[in-house]
Scaffold this active site. Structure first.
Site, short mmCIF file in Angstrom:
data_model
loop_
_atom_site.label_atom_id
_atom_site.label_comp_id
_atom_site.label_asym_id
_atom_site.label_seq_id
_atom_site.Cartn_x
_atom_site.Cartn_y
_atom_site.Cartn_z
N HIS A 23 32.71 37.98 36.42
CA HIS A 23 33.93 38.42 35.73
C HIS A 23 33.91 37.88 34.30
CE1 HIS A 23 38.12 38.78 34.59
NE2 HIS A 23 38.19 39.72 35.52
N GLU A 70 34.67 46.27 32.35
CA GLU A 70 35.95 45.79 31.84
C GLU A 70 35.77 45.28 30.42
OE1 GLU A 70 37.34 42.61 34.57
OE2 GLU A 70 38.86 44.08 35.07
O1 G3P Z 1 39.68 41.48 37.11
C1 G3P Z 1 40.56 42.37 36.51
C2 G3P Z 1 41.08 41.83 35.25
O2 G3P Z 1 40.12 41.25 34.44
C3 G3P Z 1 41.89 42.83 34.47
O3 G3P Z 1 42.98 42.13 34.01
O4 G3P Z 1 45.37 41.80 33.73
O5 G3P Z 1 44.15 43.55 32.39
O6 G3P Z 1 44.55 43.88 34.83
P1 G3P Z 1 44.34 42.89 33.72
#
Ligand code: G3P
Length: 228
Positions: free
Chosen positions: A95, A143
């Site tokens: 992550h 991400e």
């Molecule tokens: O693991 C998911 C996370 O990194 C995304 O964070 O708070 O933008 O949904 P968020």
């Protein structure tokens, strides 16, 4: 426990809103919405809450991280077999908030498979997504770090980058299931992510920090249902 698609993965992170009994409450809400909609919802609590939650809900529970050590004389690490014994069926790996070097991602995926844990390997850009897919995780979640926690959804703010990440993932290893995350907060964000050829989303604050996590999960799951 089978993970069906599309999937909604809720990372509890280290938010105080998702530890202990508060985390169990969110997990039970996820289980209820999953049962009502038929959409798979995975929860990834803190390691200390895996057993508490896995013993009380019938949805997939993932660890947020594992360490690639073999059983033995190591201190303070998270053994893959230990989270499996606690009831986890998978783990996040790499992550953006717990980043690893490629060699460690490779070893961690290998050790997860030894412990019969499914793997969601995270990536921060399309090229890293491709590199990680060469290591054959079960899922790869793209991400962009700059959108994490912002509420600005990757699927609407950077659709072209999600498309590029999915294309590169599939080119390198079509067996890996593409996900995306960062800023996913509404049903519309989930729909947009699936329309970009991902098979689900990885999210955290949009649910964990919501006034009504169950209501948000219901909206997201119903949106995912409509894409079937
Ligand atoms: O693991 C998911 C996370 O990194 C995304 O964070 O708070 O933008 O949904 P968020």
């Amino acid at each position: 426990m089978k993970i069906t698609l599309p999937v909604i993965v809720v990372n509890f992170k280290t938010y105080t809103e998702s530890i202990g009994e508060k985390g169990l409450k969110i997990a039970k809400a996820a289980e209820e919405i999953s049962n009502n909609t038929g959409i798979c919802i995975v929860v990834a609590p803190q390691h200390t809450d895996i057993r508490l939650i896995a013993n009380q809900v019938n949805i997939p529970v993932f660890a947020q991280h594992i360490d690639p050590y073999a059983p033995g004389s190591h201190t303070g690490y998270i053994l893959p077999e230990a989270v499996a014994e606690a009831g986890a069926v998978g783990t996040l790996i790499n992550h953006s908030e717990h980043r690893l070097i490629l060699a460690d991602i490779d070893e961690t995926i290998r050790r997860a498979k030894e412990a019969k844990l499914k793997t969601i390997a995270c990536s921060n850009n399309p090229e890293v997504s491709a590199s990680i897919c060469a290591l054959s995780p079960d899922f790869c979640a793209y991400e962009p770090p700059d959108l994490i926690g912002t509420g600005i959804s990757v699927s609407t703010a950077k659709p072209e980058v999600v498309t590029k990440a999915v294309e590169l993932m599939q080119k390198i290893n079509p067996q890996v299931i593409p996900l995306c995350g960062a800023g996913i907060s509404t049903g519309k964000d989930v729909t947009a992510a699936i329309k970009l050829n991902t098979k689900g989303v990885l999210l955290a604050s949009g649910v964990v920090k919501a006034k009504d996590p169950k209501a948000v999960l219901k909206e997201m799951a119903e949106a995912a249902q409509k894409t079937l």
